[in-house]
Design a protein around this motif. Structure first.
Motif, PDB file in Angstrom:
ATOM      1  N   PHE A 163      25.852  -4.633  -0.018  1.00 18.53           N
ATOM      2  CA  PHE A 163      25.023  -5.837   0.068  1.00 18.53           C
ATOM      3  C   PHE A 163      23.837  -5.602   0.996  1.00 18.53           C
ATOM      4  CE2 PHE A 163      23.872  -9.902   1.986  1.00 18.53           C
ATOM      5  CZ  PHE A 163      23.707 -10.710   0.868  1.00 18.53           C
ATOM      6  N   GLN A 164      24.103  -5.019   2.164  1.00 16.12           N
ATOM      7  CA  GLN A 164      23.035  -4.780   3.131  1.00 16.12           C
ATOM      8  C   GLN A 164      21.996  -3.812   2.575  1.00 16.12           C
ATOM      9  OE1 GLN A 164      25.540  -3.378   6.295  1.00 16.12           O
ATOM     10  NE2 GLN A 164      25.509  -5.329   7.393  1.00 16.12           N
ATOM     11  N   GLN A 165      22.461  -2.702   2.020  1.00 14.87           N
ATOM     12  CA  GLN A 165      21.530  -1.680   1.552  1.00 14.87           C
ATOM     13  C   GLN A 165      20.672  -2.180   0.395  1.00 14.87           C
ATOM     14  OE1 GLN A 165      22.766   2.110  -0.628  1.00 14.87           O
ATOM     15  NE2 GLN A 165      22.254   2.915   1.395  1.00 14.87           N
ATOM     16  N   ILE A 166      21.288  -2.846  -0.576  1.00 17.82           N
ATOM     17  CA  ILE A 166      20.526  -3.315  -1.727  1.00 17.82           C
ATOM     18  C   ILE A 166      19.581  -4.435  -1.318  1.00 17.82           C
ATOM     19  CG2 ILE A 166      20.704  -4.423  -3.986  1.00 17.82           C
ATOM     20  CD1 ILE A 166      23.320  -2.889  -4.401  1.00 17.82           C
ATOM     21  N   ARG A 167      20.016  -5.300  -0.429  1.00 20.27           N
ATOM     22  CA  ARG A 167      19.121  -6.372   0.027  1.00 20.27           C
ATOM     23  C   ARG A 167      17.932  -5.795   0.800  1.00 20.27           C
ATOM     24  NH1 ARG A 167      21.080 -12.048   2.870  1.00 20.27           N
ATOM     25  NH2 ARG A 167      20.047 -13.380   1.321  1.00 20.27           N
ATOM     26  N   GLN A 168      18.188  -4.741   1.565  1.00 25.16           N
ATOM     27  CA  GLN A 168      17.107  -4.102   2.307  1.00 25.16           C
ATOM     28  C   GLN A 168      16.100  -3.453   1.360  1.00 25.16           C
ATOM     29  OE1 GLN A 168      16.258  -3.741   5.560  1.00 25.16           O
ATOM     30  NE2 GLN A 168      17.895  -4.991   6.408  1.00 25.16           N
ATOM     31  N   VAL A 169      16.600  -2.682   0.403  1.00 24.35           N
ATOM     32  CA  VAL A 169      15.663  -2.004  -0.502  1.00 24.35           C
ATOM     33  C   VAL A 169      14.950  -3.021  -1.397  1.00 24.35           C
ATOM     34  CG1 VAL A 169      17.239  -1.508  -2.433  1.00 24.35           C
ATOM     35  CG2 VAL A 169      15.365   0.047  -1.942  1.00 24.35           C
ATOM     36  N   ALA A 170      15.631  -4.100  -1.740  1.00 21.48           N
ATOM     37  CA  ALA A 170      14.988  -5.163  -2.510  1.00 21.48           C
ATOM     38  C   ALA A 170      13.823  -5.761  -1.731  1.00 21.48           C
ATOM     39  CB  ALA A 170      16.002  -6.253  -2.861  1.00 21.48           C
ATOM     40  N   GLY A 171      13.959  -5.752  -0.415  1.00 22.72           N
ATOM     41  CA  GLY A 171      12.920  -6.319   0.435  1.00 22.72           C
ATOM     42  C   GLY A 171      11.629  -5.533   0.466  1.00 22.72           C
ATOM     43  N   ARG A 172      11.596  -4.348  -0.172  1.00 25.09           N
ATOM     44  CA  ARG A 172      10.331  -3.602  -0.237  1.00 25.09           C
ATOM     45  C   ARG A 172       9.393  -4.196  -1.276  1.00 25.09           C
ATOM     46  NH1 ARG A 172      10.796  -2.919   4.148  1.00 25.09           N
ATOM     47  NH2 ARG A 172      12.903  -3.754   4.043  1.00 25.09           N
ATOM     48  N   ALA A 173       9.889  -5.044  -2.169  1.00 24.82           N
ATOM     49  CA  ALA A 173       9.074  -5.566  -3.277  1.00 24.82           C
ATOM     50  C   ALA A 173       8.381  -6.864  -2.884  1.00 24.82           C
ATOM     51  CB  ALA A 173       9.950  -5.804  -4.510  1.00 24.82           C
ATOM     52  N   GLY A 174       7.118  -6.988  -3.293  1.00 26.94           N
ATOM     53  CA  GLY A 174       6.392  -8.247  -3.154  1.00 26.94           C
ATOM     54  C   GLY A 174       6.160  -8.693  -1.738  1.00 26.94           C
ATOM     55  N   ARG A 175       5.797  -7.767  -0.840  1.00 22.99           N
ATOM     56  CA  ARG A 175       5.629  -8.129   0.566  1.00 22.99           C
ATOM     57  C   ARG A 175       4.223  -8.646   0.887  1.00 22.99           C
ATOM     58  NH1 ARG A 175       9.788  -5.831   3.906  1.00 22.99           N
ATOM     59  NH2 ARG A 175       8.385  -5.711   5.695  1.00 22.99           N
ATOM     60  N   ALA A 176       3.341  -8.721  -0.105  1.00 20.32           N
ATOM     61  CA  ALA A 176       1.989  -9.232   0.121  1.00 20.32           C
ATOM     62  C   ALA A 176       1.714 -10.362  -0.885  1.00 20.32           C
ATOM     63  CB  ALA A 176       0.976  -8.097   0.002  1.00 20.32           C
ATOM     64  N   ALA A 177       0.483 -10.422  -1.382  1.00 21.50           N
ATOM     65  CA  ALA A 177       0.110 -11.543  -2.247  1.00 21.50           C
ATOM     66  C   ALA A 177       0.776 -11.481  -3.616  1.00 21.50           C
ATOM     67  CB  ALA A 177      -1.412 -11.568  -2.404  1.00 21.50           C
ATOM     68  N   LYS A 178       1.014 -10.269  -4.120  1.00 18.93           N
ATOM     69  CA  LYS A 178       1.594 -10.142  -5.457  1.00 18.93           C
ATOM     70  C   LYS A 178       3.105 -10.359  -5.401  1.00 18.93           C
ATOM     71  CE  LYS A 178      -1.940  -6.755  -6.757  1.00 18.93           C
ATOM     72  NZ  LYS A 178      -2.201  -5.351  -7.167  1.00 18.93           N
ATOM     73  N   PRO A 179       3.663 -11.169  -6.297  1.00 14.22           N
ATOM     74  CA  PRO A 179       5.108 -11.410  -6.278  1.00 14.22           C
ATOM     75  C   PRO A 179       5.893 -10.161  -6.682  1.00 14.22           C
ATOM     76  CG  PRO A 179       4.122 -12.410  -8.221  1.00 14.22           C
ATOM     77  CD  PRO A 179       2.985 -11.917  -7.369  1.00 14.22           C
ATOM     78  N   GLY A 180       7.121 -10.088  -6.207  1.00 13.27           N
ATOM     79  CA  GLY A 180       7.960  -8.929  -6.479  1.00 13.27           C
ATOM     80  C   GLY A 180       9.163  -9.257  -7.338  1.00 13.27           C
ATOM     81  N   GLU A 181       9.737  -8.198  -7.911  1.00 12.57           N
ATOM     82  CA  GLU A 181      10.937  -8.331  -8.733  1.00 12.57           C
ATOM     83  C   GLU A 181      11.842  -7.136  -8.457  1.00 12.57           C
ATOM     84  OE1 GLU A 181      12.239  -9.210 -13.369  1.00 12.57           O
ATOM     85  OE2 GLU A 181      10.389  -8.107 -12.961  1.00 12.57           O
TER      86      GLU A 181
END
Length: 723
Positions: free
Chosen positions: A572-590
């Motif tokens: 859970f921690q690792q996947i949530r962390q790596v998921a957090g690399r997406a969409g960190r600025a104006a463009k939305p992430g998936e």
């Protein structure tokens, strides 16, 4: 006149011994004492802490003082606590506080250098980033290259090249003015309302100057670093020092960039990648109080800092804070204890706190500061599960059609993609199609991993490696060896075949060996030179790539195997962390997770972004079984080069385990990693209720059973790994 006193020597296997110590040598003084025909460095210790053998004063030998700074009392208390709690030899713990660099004399007549004009029209991204870091460290004035290298986390050899290029100018050592006064602190950034509340609480704690542990709990991209850097500023404004711990060397450069942007100067860096000369200079600056801010790996936790005002543990959930070798300790917990002994606040910063940390919050021991939203208006990425049983990839491929489609869309929009697979190399197993032979390490219970780029098979546990064979070592069949399963190198091969025009980059510990390498990677991504990043857990945290909008987790089930107590939590921690690399600025992430277990509790929690429900279920299961943090564990590993000796010693230990209320001993059994680095291994597990005297029980038990010299018995209190 000399007087009797206990001395803890830097000698493996020895406790404190009584010596005649120089008059006026208070506890903490460094001395050199005779031990047989040799002389060994040590520290005068506080009376009554470690038991010494009674010796007539007339037979005591004399220790002589060393001209080195004493070991402060709070640090001595920490060393004693670590030795007691983790059942470790005190000398081994002391060695972490007094590494070899502490005893190295400064080189005579070391040439000092000043930074000249720094060119700005540099095309090489790696060189350009180094020059930016050097500009940020210009305040060093005149200093040896080793000091410059430590300040900017670079190699001395690299800086010698800049001397030849005329960027560094030699200064006469006799005229070197040394480090300048601390520069005036620039104003901090504009914080959001939530950040300001958290920052105010931390700054107030620093100004109060008392022990207080905090959990800085914020979603990925919430700006936790900016918040705790305001507390660092408060510590510096008071003339104090701040210690920041990071789980990996690879994260150091990204963090240093943020620090330099905030403060305009470079902190002192401490980690295993430094040269001995750089470590000597860094140790001197840290122990003298000259280094205002120290950033390092877990080993920095034991360095003497005379004006320590604040401790930060960034990515506090990370398993890398647990040391498995020598002294098995957890850096997160030891950091809290150092804060207690020093009387300073401790901040555990993470987007995915451990269950142990959350339980301390629920008990009121830690104060929690929440940052529920991303900074600057960015939104959290949507997470979608790809059921690999319904939409599998084509045979021989590893990326499922929905992920292929999503990557293609992002590339068409000129956005960047991260494909995450926490498995180095090309394939984890090499199998002979003729006889079924699986090529294993001769020293470990592990398969050899194919590294196709290096053309070798390698053990990731002991380092044993061989050239990739052309025929089966068992049956001799040629062209019969087949790779089984994907690693990042194989994934890169598939990426090149699927998107031939895309610029891909593989990031693992095999390709990113030093902070300079990571700096070059970050610069390449920022400059748009990378379309698809392919990497392992080193990319899962601490990095901010504004144009990265898609994360694909190629094997989300990878960490769920093995029956580990914390397997679901770590996944859970690792996947949530790596998921957090997406969409960190104006463009939305998936984020797309490829899984064969879409109904698993951890997968559902990730897809619904429901961390509370996941942790509640984990907490309930652990509480029912009296497992940590609602019970305590100690792992006992019995090992020997002789298989029968290890098995026999483990059986005798199990038979001698005394009965005790609230304590149970399980085993022995062959360890899952039954052989490691040539040693045969058996495990026992001690399970205790929270109130039971675990360490006292284990000491009494192991003290009753003699083991032969060929057998090693190691104790791991609060184990994180059960291999």
């Amino acid at each position: 006149m000399s007087m009797r006193g206990p001395v803890l020597l830097l000698q493996h296997g020895l406790g404190a011994l009584d010596y005649l110590v120089p008059e006026g040598a208070a506890p903490g003084a460094l001395v050199e004492a005779p031990l047989g025909p040799r002389r060994v460095a040590g520290v005068v210790w506080d009376a009554g802490v470690f038991e010494t053998r009674p010796v007539d004063v007339a037979r005591l030998r004399e220790a002589v003082a060393l001209d080195l700074p004493p070991l402060p009392e709070p640090l001595r208390r920490l060393i004693g606590w670590v030795a007691d709690y983790y059942m470790a030899p005190p000398a081994a713990v002391l060695r972490m506080a007094l590494p070899q660099a502490a005893f190295l004399p400064a080189p005579k007549g070391a040439q000092h250098y000043v930074l000249g004009d720094v060119p700005t029209d540099v095309s090489n991204a790696k060189r350009r980033d180094l020059l930016v870091r050097l500009e940020g460290a210009r305040g060093l004035g005149a200093a040896p290259l080793a000091v410059w290298a430590a300040a900017v986390d670079a190699r001395v050899e690299t800086l010698r090249g800049l001397v030849k290029a005329g960027i560094f100018w030699p200064a006469e050592a006799a005229d070197a003015v040394g480090p300048p006064p601390r520069p005036a602190l620039p104003p901090g950034p504009v914080l959001s309302a939530g950040q300001a509340v958290a920052s105010t609480a931390l700054v107030s704690a620093v100004e109060t100057g008392a022990f207080q542990p905090f959990l800085l709990d914020g979603v990925t991209g919430a700006g936790k670093t900016e918040v705790y850097l305001e507390a660092v500023a408060a510590a510096l404004a008071d003339g104090g020092q701040a210690l920041v711990l990071l789980p990996e060397i690879a994260l150091t450069e990204a963090w240093l960039g943020r620090f330099r942007k905030r403060f305009g100067f470079a902190p002192v860096v401490w980690h295993s990648g430094l040269t001995m000369a750089a470590r000597r200079e860094a140790f001197r600056a840290i122990s003298s109080g000259e280094a205002a801010v120290v950033v390092g790996a877990r080993s920095a936790l034991f360095l003497a800092m005379p004006r320590l005002r604040l401790i930060i543990v960034d990515e506090a959930h990370d398993a890398a804070f647990k040391q498995e070798e020598s002294v098995p300790y957890h850096g997160r917990d030891v950091a809290v204890m150092r804060g207690r002994f020093e009387g300073v606040p401790v901040v555990l910063a993470t987007a995915t706190p451990s269950l142990e940390t959350m339980e301390q919050v629920s008990r009121g021991t830690y104060r929690v500061l929440h940052l529920p939203d991303r900074h600057g208006g960015a939104t959290m990425p949507a997470i979608r599960l790809i059921d690999m049983t319904r939409t599998p990839p084509p045979r021989g491929r590893w990326i499922a059609p929905p992920l292929v489609e999503a990557v293609t869309e992002r590339l068409a929009r000129k956005e960047q993609v991260l494909l995450f697979l926490n498995r180095r190399g090309y394939a984890p197993l090499t199998l002979c199609r003729a006889c079924g032979e699986r090529i294993q390490c001769p020293n470990c219970t592990a398969w050899l991993v194919e590294h196709r780029l290096a053309r070798r098979l390698q053990c990731h546990h002991c380092g044993h490696n061989i050239p990739t064979p052309k025929q089966c070592p068992a049956c001799g069949a040629e062209d019969s060896l087949a790779p089984c399963g994907p690693g990042v190198e194989r994934l890169a091969e598939e990426v090149a075949a699927t998107w031939p025009g895309a610029k891909a980059l593989v990031a693992t510990s095999d390709t990113i060996r030093a902070p300079d390498d990571m700096a070059a990677l970050v610069a390449a991504v920022a400059d748009g030179e990378v379309d698809i990043l392919i990497g392992t857990q080193m990319l899962a945290k601490g990095h901010d790539f504004p144009n990265l909008t898609l994360v694909g987790v190629v094997d989300a089930d990878l960490g769920l195997d093995g029956g580990d107590l914390r397997a679901a939590e770590r996944s859970f921690q690792q996947i949530r962390q790596v998921a957090g690399r997406a969409g960190r600025a104006a463009k939305p992430g998936e984020v797309l997770l490829q899984t064969h277990q879409p109904g698993a509790r951890v997968m559902q929690a990730l897809a619904k972004n429901d961390g509370e429900a996941f942790y509640a279920a984990e907490r309930e299961a652990r509480m029912a079984a009296h497992m940590p943090p609602f019970g305590r564990l100690a792992g006992i590993v019995v090992s020997s080069l002789d298989a029968s000796a290890a098995a026999d010693a483990a059986r005798r230990l199990a038979m001698a385990a005394p009965a005790a209320d609230g304590i149970a001993v399980f085993g022995p059994a062959p360890a899952p990693m039954a052989m490691l680095r040539g040693r045969h291994r058996h495990r026992l597990l001690v399970h205790a209720r929270r109130s039971a005297p675990l360490q006292a029980y284990v000491r009494d038990w192991l003290g009753r059973v003699p083991v032969p010299g060929s057998v090693r018995v190691t104790v791991d209190v609060d184990p994180q790994s059960f291999l």
